[in-house]
Design a protein around this motif. Structure first.
Motif, mmCIF file in Angstrom:
data_model
loop_
_atom_site.group_PDB
_atom_site.id
_atom_site.type_symbol
_atom_site.label_atom_id
_atom_site.label_comp_id
_atom_site.label_asym_id
_atom_site.label_seq_id
_atom_site.Cartn_x
_atom_site.Cartn_y
_atom_site.Cartn_z
ATOM 1 N N LEU A 490 0.846 -1.206 0.000
ATOM 2 C CA LEU A 490 0.000 0.000 0.000
ATOM 3 C C LEU A 490 0.880 1.254 0.000
ATOM 4 C CD1 LEU A 490 -2.855 1.326 0.388
ATOM 5 C CD2 LEU A 490 -2.429 1.192 2.852
ATOM 6 N N SER A 491 2.006 1.175 0.740
ATOM 7 C CA SER A 491 2.875 2.349 0.860
ATOM 8 C C SER A 491 3.605 2.687 -0.441
ATOM 9 C CB SER A 491 3.896 2.109 1.972
ATOM 10 O OG SER A 491 4.604 0.908 1.703
ATOM 11 N N GLU A 492 3.553 1.789 -1.445
ATOM 12 C CA GLU A 492 4.315 2.024 -2.684
ATOM 13 C C GLU A 492 3.440 2.099 -3.929
ATOM 14 O OE1 GLU A 492 7.162 -1.130 -3.193
ATOM 15 O OE2 GLU A 492 7.995 -0.864 -1.184
ATOM 16 N N PHE A 493 2.173 1.729 -3.815
ATOM 17 C CA PHE A 493 1.426 1.476 -5.057
ATOM 18 C C PHE A 493 1.243 2.722 -5.931
ATOM 19 C CE2 PHE A 493 -3.094 2.806 -5.131
ATOM 20 C CZ PHE A 493 -3.221 3.358 -3.864
ATOM 21 N N ARG A 494 1.241 3.904 -5.298
ATOM 22 C CA ARG A 494 1.039 5.127 -6.104
ATOM 23 C C ARG A 494 2.211 5.352 -7.057
ATOM 24 N NH1 ARG A 494 -0.424 5.897 -1.086
ATOM 25 N NH2 ARG A 494 -2.658 6.047 -0.656
ATOM 26 N N GLN A 495 3.388 4.860 -6.637
ATOM 27 C CA GLN A 495 4.563 4.997 -7.512
ATOM 28 C C GLN A 495 4.645 3.831 -8.507
ATOM 29 O OE1 GLN A 495 5.168 5.204 -3.869
ATOM 30 N NE2 GLN A 495 4.506 7.301 -4.273
ATOM 31 N N ARG A 496 3.823 2.825 -8.326
ATOM 32 C CA ARG A 496 3.947 1.628 -9.180
ATOM 33 C C ARG A 496 2.652 1.342 -9.958
ATOM 34 N NH1 ARG A 496 6.496 -2.836 -5.228
ATOM 35 N NH2 ARG A 496 6.184 -4.122 -7.089
ATOM 36 N N LEU A 497 1.915 2.410 -10.225
ATOM 37 C CA LEU A 497 0.616 2.229 -10.892
ATOM 38 C C LEU A 497 0.760 1.552 -12.261
ATOM 39 C CD1 LEU A 497 -1.187 5.612 -10.061
ATOM 40 C CD2 LEU A 497 -1.784 3.334 -9.225
ATOM 41 N N ASP A 498 1.945 1.787 -12.906
ATOM 42 C CA ASP A 498 2.130 1.201 -14.246
ATOM 43 C C ASP A 498 2.173 -0.331 -14.199
ATOM 44 O OD1 ASP A 498 4.430 1.408 -12.775
ATOM 45 O OD2 ASP A 498 5.753 1.529 -14.525
ATOM 46 N N MET A 519 -6.306 0.391 -0.891
ATOM 47 C CA MET A 519 -5.758 0.385 -2.244
ATOM 48 C C MET A 519 -6.883 0.258 -3.280
ATOM 49 S SD MET A 519 -2.883 -2.037 -4.060
ATOM 50 C CE MET A 519 -1.631 -1.965 -2.847
ATOM 51 N N VAL A 520 -7.813 -0.649 -2.995
ATOM 52 C CA VAL A 520 -8.927 -0.868 -3.929
ATOM 53 C C VAL A 520 -9.761 0.408 -4.074
ATOM 54 C CG1 VAL A 520 -11.136 -2.104 -4.173
ATOM 55 C CG2 VAL A 520 -9.055 -3.367 -3.643
ATOM 56 N N ARG A 521 -10.020 1.066 -2.929
ATOM 57 C CA ARG A 521 -10.809 2.311 -2.996
ATOM 58 C C ARG A 521 -10.123 3.347 -3.878
ATOM 59 N NH1 ARG A 521 -15.430 3.407 0.091
ATOM 60 N NH2 ARG A 521 -15.544 5.103 -1.392
ATOM 61 N N GLU A 522 -8.813 3.500 -3.653
ATOM 62 C CA GLU A 522 -8.117 4.548 -4.409
ATOM 63 C C GLU A 522 -8.026 4.191 -5.892
ATOM 64 O OE1 GLU A 522 -4.901 6.473 -2.438
ATOM 65 O OE2 GLU A 522 -4.097 7.279 -4.326
ATOM 66 N N LEU A 523 -7.735 2.927 -6.161
ATOM 67 C CA LEU A 523 -7.666 2.512 -7.571
ATOM 68 C C LEU A 523 -9.022 2.694 -8.246
ATOM 69 C CD1 LEU A 523 -5.445 -0.710 -7.260
ATOM 70 C CD2 LEU A 523 -4.808 1.437 -8.398
ATOM 71 N N THR A 524 -10.083 2.316 -7.530
ATOM 72 C CA THR A 524 -11.446 2.471 -8.095
ATOM 73 C C THR A 524 -11.700 3.947 -8.404
ATOM 74 O OG1 THR A 524 -12.133 0.594 -6.737
ATOM 75 C CG2 THR A 524 -13.896 1.922 -7.680
ATOM 76 N N ASN A 525 -11.336 4.795 -7.441
ATOM 77 C CA ASN A 525 -11.567 6.234 -7.646
ATOM 78 C C ASN A 525 -10.665 6.826 -8.726
ATOM 79 O OD1 ASN A 525 -13.556 6.180 -5.780
ATOM 80 N ND2 ASN A 525 -12.283 6.874 -4.070
#
Ligand code: FAD
Length: 544
Positions: A490-498, A519-525
């Protein structure tokens, strides 16, 4: 005043008798009990095996002498009612010691004969001297004596219901090598398969051999043989494969038996003969939610029915709500409670439902003895009506499930539970109690704010090569992970979206499904439309 005769002198029988006397001190009340004790604590019987209750005498709460002195009740033990003579309004009683019989008349008869332990004849050796059921003080006394006198180390418990499990715990705590054999794929069937995995692990961790999906075919002096061919060392065997209502008196008297096998009663617990009431484990009851007929062998309902029956005898009104089946058990360091419908019951009743499964801490994490609590809320779709609750943890699971019981009986909705104001200080819980949290998850799910899959689906996801993201930190992942899962914390996923595809389903999990939820909420949004949270705990995944 009338003459009241009661059959059975424990939970239902004695409660009815006492209530009658409280309402009418002049009433003549006679209680017949075929065993040597009345008013004993069935529920505490297993705790004599580990000497938590040192003397079995302490299990007996009242004696006939005390009952006479304190409540003016006439209680006859070792007196079995062998026949109801409805035409003469009398019962025939057999003195268990002498075999003598005599008749006693009644104006009103109350049946509370309970339920008898099932002894399957299909098991060879089921009547051997080393096989015990645990229904009364004599049973548990004989079991303990047999184990002590014969210095038995290996004990098998057959049946993973409440009684079997409590005996298993006590025997293990008494230092015995215990094997628990259960024919189904889980213990404790009022609870669901997913949440029970925590208990399976606890049983295993405490050194009990837990054998599921297998049945006993033969018992000898020192071992049991299972259908699979496995042989298990066992000098004593506790048989706890269920109970069946004691209906023989009622059947012989021509009283109607319900479709579930319990004595049929009306709203006021009258049998098909209005001068004969029946309460407790022997009767058929109605499920509060499904309105279907069912049976429930618990002490609380038996006592409520007893009071209701006595009240009706004196023209008092009573609202018969039916039952929801609230229960709790302690299994070593874990407590497990449930109420209302479980998933299987919803499916059988054809009710559309969904589940919110949360695993927060049961008190503020900084406090001593803060532990994860597994809490599962079952609610109707699309109404949000609360149908059931289950909880497993080391802390107060009962208070959470009791809240759900109260909500169910008030036909409350997840919106009500979301808003329910409960007491809080760090010693007792969290500002947002696990039950509130589950309601928040449930409303999010009902509103379609994110999607989830159940833990039980993980195996087929893995087999189909689906993309599973493990949202835990790298060191947690290294300690063990789902086969093929990719670690994106969770702490890294924003940098690893690709690394997260948008064109195929992605399933996210963590230890307690909370980080994965974020993570699911943010990805969904962020517009990922095929992201699913895997609900439940990583700890239970290995069981699927
Ligand atoms: P009982 O309390 O079983 O009483 C029936 C009595 O009737 C018996 O003593 C029997 O000998 C007598 N009898 C039967 N036929 C005759 C006859 N013809 N003449 C004279 N006497 C007769 N429930 C919970 O809610 N929580 C628990 O933790 C729990 N733990 C339990 C642990 C154990 C080991 C057991 C055995 C039960 C437990 N229960 C528990 C269940 C609970 O004890 C029962 O639901 C409750 O006692 C039912 O009350 P009853 O009056 O119907 O039957």
């Amino acid at each position: 005043s009338k003459k009241y005769v009661v059959v059975g002198g424990v939970a239902g029988g004695m409660s009815t008798a006492a209530r009658i006397k409280r309402i009418d001190p002049y009433a003549e009340v006679l209680v017949f009990e075929r065993d040597e004790n009345v008013s004993f604590s069935n529920c505490c019987l297993p705790f004599h095996l580990n000497e938590l209750i040192v003397s079995s005498c302490d299990l007996v709460l009242m004696t006939p002498e005390k009952l006479k002195k304190q409540y003016n009740l006439d209680v006859k033990v070792l007196s079995e009612v062998v026949k109801i003579n409805r035409d003469e309004k009398s019962v025939t009683i057999k003195n268990v010691k002498t075999g003598e019989t005599y008749d006693e008349s009644y104006d009103v008869l109350v049946l509370s004969p309970g339920a008898k332990a099932i002894r399957p004849k299909s098991i060879k050796g089921v009547d051997n001297k080393n096989v015990f059921v645990v229904k009364n003080v004599g049973d548990v006394d004989s079991l303990k004596r047999y184990i002590d006198d014969n210095k038995i180390d290996d004990v098998a418990v057959i049946g993973g219901g409440f009684i079997g499990l409590e005996c298993m715990v006590s025997l293990r705590e008494a230092g015995k090598n215990v094997t628990l054999v259960e024919g189904l794929d889980q213990i404790l069937t009022p609870m669901d398969h997913d949440i029970v995995q925590i208990l399976h692990k606890e049983i295993h961790d405490k050194g009990v051999e837990l054998i599921l999906n297998d049945t006993v075919t033969e018992i000898t002096d020192n071992e049991i043989t299972l259908a699979s061919g496995k042989e298990v060392k066992a000098g004593a065997v506790v048989l706890a494969v269920g109970v069946t209502p004691e209906t023989s008196l009622a059947v012989e008297a021509g009283l109607e038996i319900g479709s579930t096998g319990g004595i049929l009663v009306n709203h006021h617990y009258q049998t098909t003969d209005p001068s004969i009431y029946a309460v407790g484990d022997a009767i058929e009851v109605t499920d509060f939610i499904t309105n279907k007929k069912t049976r429930l062998t618990l002490a609380g309902p038996a006592q409520r029915q007893a009071r209701a029956a006595a009240d009706h005898m004196f023209g008092r009104t009573y609202r018969n709500t039916g039952v929801i089946g609230s229960s709790v058990i302690k299994i070593f360091d874990y407590n497990a409670a449930c109420t209302g419908l479980n998933e299987k019951a919803c499916q059988e009743a054809g009710i559309e439902y969904d589940v919110a499964y949360v695993i927060p801490k049961d008190r503020v994490g900084l406090m001593p003895e803060a532990n994860p609590i597994h809490f599962k809320l079952i609610y109707q779709v699309p109404t949000g009506q609360i149908l059931g609750g289950q909880s497993v943890g080391k802390g107060n699971v009962d208070k959470r499930v009791d809240v759900i019981a109260a909500m169910i009986m008030n036909r409350a909705n997840i919106e009500d539970l979301k808003e329910l104001e409960l007491c809080y200080s760090p010693w007792f819980g969290t500002a947002k109690d696990p039950v509130n949290m589950a309601a928040l998850v449930a409303t999010n799910l009902l509103n379609g704010e994110y999607k989830q899959v159940r833990l039980s689906e993980v195996r087929s996801l893995v087999e189909s090569g689906a993309m599973i993201i493990d949202a835990r930190e790298a060191r947690e992942y290294e300690e063990g992970h789902i086969k093929g899962a990719i670690n994106i914390p969770l702490s890294e996923f924003r940098q690893r979206l690709d690394e997260i595809p948008t064109d195929k389903p992605v399933y996210v999990h963590c230890l307690s499904s909370q980080r994965s939820y974020y993570m699911v909420r943010e990805l969904t949004n962020r517009g990922y439309s095929q992201v699913y949270n895997i609900q439940g705990s990583f700890l239970a995944i290995s069981c699927y």
